[in-house]
Design a protein around this motif. Structure first.
Motif, mmCIF file in Angstrom:
data_model
loop_
_atom_site.group_PDB
_atom_site.id
_atom_site.type_symbol
_atom_site.label_atom_id
_atom_site.label_comp_id
_atom_site.label_asym_id
_atom_site.label_seq_id
_atom_site.Cartn_x
_atom_site.Cartn_y
_atom_site.Cartn_z
ATOM 1 N N LEU A 84 41.970 3.873 54.478
ATOM 2 C CA LEU A 84 40.423 4.283 54.322
ATOM 3 C C LEU A 84 39.802 4.313 55.488
ATOM 4 O O LEU A 84 39.367 3.482 56.316
ATOM 5 N N VAL A 85 39.141 5.540 55.668
ATOM 6 C CA VAL A 85 38.032 5.450 56.848
ATOM 7 C C VAL A 85 36.600 5.991 56.499
ATOM 8 O O VAL A 85 36.428 7.236 55.666
ATOM 9 N N LYS A 86 35.627 5.050 56.857
ATOM 10 C CA LYS A 86 34.186 5.231 56.518
ATOM 11 C C LYS A 86 33.784 5.767 57.825
ATOM 12 O O LYS A 86 33.900 5.080 58.942
ATOM 13 N N THR A 87 32.859 6.942 57.660
ATOM 14 C CA THR A 87 32.081 7.478 58.739
ATOM 15 C C THR A 87 30.684 7.519 58.229
ATOM 16 O O THR A 87 30.262 8.236 57.409
ATOM 17 N N PRO A 142 42.771 7.995 51.436
ATOM 18 C CA PRO A 142 44.400 8.176 51.254
ATOM 19 C C PRO A 142 44.792 8.196 49.713
ATOM 20 O O PRO A 142 44.054 7.729 48.804
ATOM 21 N N GLU A 143 45.761 9.039 49.518
ATOM 22 C CA GLU A 143 46.064 9.111 48.164
ATOM 23 C C GLU A 143 46.666 7.934 47.430
ATOM 24 O O GLU A 143 46.238 7.812 46.145
ATOM 25 N N LEU A 146 41.915 12.481 49.948
ATOM 26 C CA LEU A 146 40.550 13.191 49.497
ATOM 27 C C LEU A 146 39.493 12.817 50.571
ATOM 28 O O LEU A 146 39.535 11.877 51.407
ATOM 29 N N ARG A 147 38.290 13.769 50.535
ATOM 30 C CA ARG A 147 37.322 13.474 51.497
ATOM 31 C C ARG A 147 35.949 13.491 50.361
ATOM 32 O O ARG A 147 35.614 14.510 49.775
ATOM 33 N N PHE A 148 35.302 12.256 50.490
ATOM 34 C CA PHE A 148 33.813 12.130 49.678
ATOM 35 C C PHE A 148 32.953 12.109 50.681
ATOM 36 O O PHE A 148 33.012 11.435 51.663
ATOM 37 N N LYS A 167 40.141 2.963 43.843
ATOM 38 C CA LYS A 167 40.193 2.015 44.805
ATOM 39 C C LYS A 167 39.484 2.565 46.087
ATOM 40 O O LYS A 167 38.544 1.542 46.641
ATOM 41 N N GLY A 168 39.493 3.680 46.492
ATOM 42 C CA GLY A 168 38.757 4.350 47.824
ATOM 43 C C GLY A 168 37.270 4.042 47.408
ATOM 44 O O GLY A 168 36.419 4.000 48.421
ATOM 45 N N TRP A 169 36.854 4.241 46.162
ATOM 46 C CA TRP A 169 35.237 3.966 46.003
ATOM 47 C C TRP A 169 35.127 2.433 46.081
ATOM 48 O O TRP A 169 34.016 1.747 46.764
ATOM 49 N N ASP A 170 35.713 1.673 45.336
ATOM 50 C CA ASP A 170 35.393 0.342 45.273
ATOM 51 C C ASP A 170 35.495 -0.563 46.708
ATOM 52 O O ASP A 170 34.658 -1.329 47.070
#
Length: 199
Positions: free
Chosen positions: A103-106, A178-179, A189-191, A158-161
């Motif tokens: 997971l990458v946060k920008t 990541p998937e 995915l990219r949110f 999980k990506g959001w959590d």
């Protein structure tokens, strides 16, 4: 002759009675089998579905790819959310390159509010695209109102959590998911998520 006829008639009567009993037994067996089958169908239909490992509020299919509001977290109207000016326009979200392994946060717009805590209900605008192509999969912007959900408790992917806990209210953040932290078979995915409120 009369004895033979009587004996023959008794044999026929006995055979008829035996056939009648056999038919009753067969019908009884069929009745109980069908009844038990109907009872088990009713039981399985009435039983609640197993708890999903993926969020009920999150997409499982590409045509329904964004988290959806749950009954526990009603969606506020636009009038209830104070949108910071920096978050008033829908973001233009492009795809990425390569494959994601974590997971990458920008941070795109820094927030000035409190950090989101696990268990809080977050109200956010988001736009979701396929990481590899940039194809838009879902967007709260297209529905004209933000989305609310509880964070950090398995209500969403999980990506959001993992990605939203710790973000500040008023921030716009790109989450590259990541998937493995999203939906099987949907790829990376990219949110882009605008955190509008947390309580």
């Amino acid at each position: 002759m009369s004895t033979q006829t009587d004996s023959k008639r008794r044999g026929q009567a006995f055979a008829g009675a035996f056939a009648g009993v056999a038919i009753v037994v067969v019908l009884a067996v069929v009745f109980f089998v069908v009844r038990n089958s109907d009872d088990s169908d009713k039981t399985s239909a009435a039983a609640p579905p197993p708890v999903a490992t993926q969020p009920s509020a999150a997409p499982a299919q590409p045509t329904d790819a964004a988290p959806q509001p749950s009954e526990a977290a009603p969606q506020p109207t636009a009038a209830q959310v104070n949108t910071p000016p920096a978050l008033s326009k829908e973001p233009d979200v492009k795809g990425g390159t390569g494959r994601l392994t974590k997971l990458v946060k920008t941070t795109l717009v820094p927030g000035t509010g409190p950090a989101v805590q696990k268990g809080q209900t977050v109200t956010a605008n988001y736009k979701l695209v396929k990481y590899a192509t940039g194809e838009v999969m879902d967007s709260s912007w297209s529905r004209g109102e933000p989305f609310s959900t509880q964070i950090g408790v398995g209500a969403v992917i999980k990506g959001w959590d993992e990605g939203i806990v710790g973000l500040k209210v008023g921030s716009r953040t790109q989450l590259d998911v990541p998937e493995a932290l999203a939906y099987p078979g949907q790829g990376d995915l990219r949110f882009v998520v605008d955190v509008l409120a947390a309580k």
